[in-house]
Design an enzyme around this catalytic site. Structure first.
Site, short mmCIF file in Angstrom:
data_model
loop_
_atom_site.label_atom_id
_atom_site.label_comp_id
_atom_site.label_asym_id
_atom_site.label_seq_id
_atom_site.Cartn_x
_atom_site.Cartn_y
_atom_site.Cartn_z
N ASN A 97 5.33 6.19 -1.02
CA ASN A 97 5.01 6.28 -2.46
C ASN A 97 3.98 5.24 -2.86
O ASN A 97 3.09 5.50 -3.66
CB ASN A 97 6.29 6.09 -3.30
CG ASN A 97 6.98 7.41 -3.58
OD1 ASN A 97 6.49 8.21 -4.36
ND2 ASN A 97 8.10 7.63 -2.93
N HIS A 103 6.25 13.33 6.19
CA HIS A 103 7.18 12.55 7.00
C HIS A 103 7.32 13.15 8.40
O HIS A 103 8.12 12.69 9.20
CB HIS A 103 8.57 12.54 6.36
CG HIS A 103 8.65 11.88 5.02
ND1 HIS A 103 8.02 10.69 4.74
CD2 HIS A 103 9.31 12.23 3.87
CE1 HIS A 103 8.28 10.34 3.48
NE2 HIS A 103 9.06 11.26 2.94
N ARG A 125 6.74 0.76 9.25
CA ARG A 125 7.46 -0.38 8.65
C ARG A 125 8.56 -0.81 9.61
O ARG A 125 9.06 0.01 10.40
CB ARG A 125 8.08 0.07 7.32
CG ARG A 125 8.75 -1.01 6.51
CD ARG A 125 9.38 -0.43 5.26
NE ARG A 125 9.88 -1.46 4.36
CZ ARG A 125 10.54 -1.22 3.23
NH1 ARG A 125 10.78 0.04 2.88
NH2 ARG A 125 10.97 -2.22 2.47
N SER A 141 16.55 0.65 3.32
CA SER A 141 16.00 1.37 2.17
C SER A 141 16.47 2.83 2.15
O SER A 141 16.79 3.38 1.09
CB SER A 141 14.47 1.30 2.21
OG SER A 141 13.92 1.87 1.05
N TYR A 145 3.51 -1.70 6.68
CA TYR A 145 3.98 -2.07 5.35
C TYR A 145 3.88 -3.58 5.16
O TYR A 145 3.44 -4.07 4.12
CB TYR A 145 5.44 -1.60 5.24
CG TYR A 145 6.14 -1.89 3.94
CD1 TYR A 145 6.23 -0.92 2.95
CD2 TYR A 145 6.78 -3.11 3.71
CE1 TYR A 145 6.91 -1.16 1.76
CE2 TYR A 145 7.45 -3.38 2.52
CZ TYR A 145 7.51 -2.39 1.56
OH TYR A 145 8.18 -2.63 0.38
N SER A 183 -1.35 -0.99 -7.75
CA SER A 183 -0.40 -0.63 -6.69
C SER A 183 0.60 -1.75 -6.38
O SER A 183 1.36 -1.65 -5.42
CB SER A 183 -1.15 -0.25 -5.41
OG SER A 183 -1.90 -1.35 -4.93
N PHE A 204 4.01 -3.77 -6.68
CA PHE A 204 5.36 -3.22 -6.90
C PHE A 204 5.75 -3.34 -8.38
O PHE A 204 6.29 -2.40 -8.96
CB PHE A 204 6.39 -3.93 -6.02
CG PHE A 204 7.78 -3.37 -6.18
CD1 PHE A 204 8.13 -2.18 -5.56
CD2 PHE A 204 8.72 -4.00 -6.97
CE1 PHE A 204 9.39 -1.62 -5.72
CE2 PHE A 204 9.99 -3.47 -7.14
CZ PHE A 204 10.33 -2.27 -6.51
N GLN A 205 5.44 -4.48 -8.98
CA GLN A 205 5.79 -4.71 -10.38
C GLN A 205 5.13 -3.66 -11.29
O GLN A 205 5.76 -3.09 -12.18
CB GLN A 205 5.35 -6.12 -10.83
CG GLN A 205 6.10 -7.26 -10.19
CD GLN A 205 5.71 -7.52 -8.73
OE1 GLN A 205 4.67 -7.02 -8.25
NE2 GLN A 205 6.53 -8.27 -8.02
N MET A 216 3.94 -0.65 -10.38
CA MET A 216 4.42 0.70 -10.11
C MET A 216 5.84 0.91 -10.64
O MET A 216 6.17 1.98 -11.13
CB MET A 216 4.35 0.99 -8.62
CG MET A 216 2.92 1.16 -8.12
SD MET A 216 2.81 1.62 -6.38
CE MET A 216 3.37 3.33 -6.43
#
Length: 307
Positions: A70, A122, A144, A152, A207, A241, A243-244, A246
């Site tokens: 994502n 995927h 990752r 996750s 990642y 992009s 994390f905060q 998004m």
């Protein structure tokens, strides 16, 4: 909610509704020996996907579930918008971006989409349409560290009703290690993609390296796809992009499912779940199946996965 993401949120909502009335053993089906969620995938769609005709300028993101697809989707869509001189975040999503997810008629509709088409998947390489490799479509492969992927995936399975949920982490870990989760074994996924790693149309990124230096990562991705960036554009993509950013925007992009898709976005969350025995078990499997490969080395397992 922005209409641009309606194709995404509608399909997830439909999958959650379908999953809510299914028995646990009905929520997955097997295709070529790998399990997939019945709620969003189907054997009919897989059959139709086989004859999907790729274009040489398609932009493809490949990554196992919960490896950060994502996050990378946001980056790639922004880069495509920049290359077309469009305003970032205003693009309309005509189809759910994951190739294998949706109805069998999806691929006919995709014929009418303008280039460049963005797609995520995927799937392992041997289960992708052969036209992708014949046309030498550029693929960004995201990997990752496996312990954070498993962690996750566990939270995601319990947060979104398209997949079977788990009473305990131990139960999930057993299924993850024995190929009983959607999209199959992550270690086999890495082994299969490793066979393609030297192809000039494939770029692998981790990642973790993108977390360490987002600006350098975005710069390298743009260069791979031949998209020139000004310093200002680069910083804009990096900021959008984060994390905060998004997570804050997730209600617009992912509707009521935003909090499930954007939980923590960090590194080493696995330390909160793994037992000593589970650590040893995964270390052993990684060592046997992936450690000696180019992808295995790129993952820096000793840095990110050792207790």
């Amino acid at each position: 909610m922005e209409n641009s993401r309606k194709a995404f949120t509608d399909l997830i909502a439909k999958g959650v509704a379908a999953g809510s009335v299914m028995k646990r053993d009905e929520m997955m089906f097997s295709h070529k020996g790998i399990l997939y969620p019945t709620t969003i995938c189907s054997p009919e769609a897989f059959k139709a996907l086989e004859s999907f005709e790729a274009r040489s300028d398609d932009v493809i993101l490949a990554g196992y579930p919960k490896s950060g697809t994502n996050w990378l989707s946001q980056i790639l869509n922004d880069l495509i918008a920049i290359s077309q001189k469009k305003t970032l975040g205003k693009e309309k999503l005509e189809e759910f971006p994951y190739l294998e997810v949706g109805d069998p008629e999806k691929y006919e509709r995709m014929l009418k989409l303008p280039s460049p088409r963005f797609m995520a998947t995927h799937l392992r390489p041997e289960n992708l349409p052969t036209s992708i490799f014949r046309k030498k479509v550029k693929i960004l492969l995201l990997v990752r560290n496996p312990k954070d992927v498993a962690t996750s995936f566990f939270h995601f399975s319990n947060g979104l009703g398209i997949l079977p949920s788990y009473d305990t982490w131990d139960d999930f870990f057993t299924d993850f290690m024995s190929k009983k989760v959607a999209w199959g074994s992550y270690f086999e996924y890495l082994s299969e993609w490793n066979k393609y790693i030297d192809k000039e149309n494939i770029m692998a990124i981790t990642y973790e390296e993108l977390k360490e230096n987002p600006a350098l990562g975005v710069k390298n991705i743009a260069a791979f796809f031949g998209i020139p960036l000004t310093e200002e554009e680069l910083q804009l993509v990096v900021e959008r992009s984060s994390f905060q950013s998004m997570k804050k925007n997730s209600e617009k992009t992912h509707g009521s499912f935003g909090n499930v898709f954007f939980r923590k976005g960090g590194v080493s969350d696995w330390k909160n779940l793994f037992s000593e025995e589970q650590n040893e078990k995964m270390d052993k499997v990684f060592e046997e199946q992936v450690a000696g490969t180019k992808l295995g080395k790129k993952l820096k397992y000793d840095v990110y996965c050792k207790a």
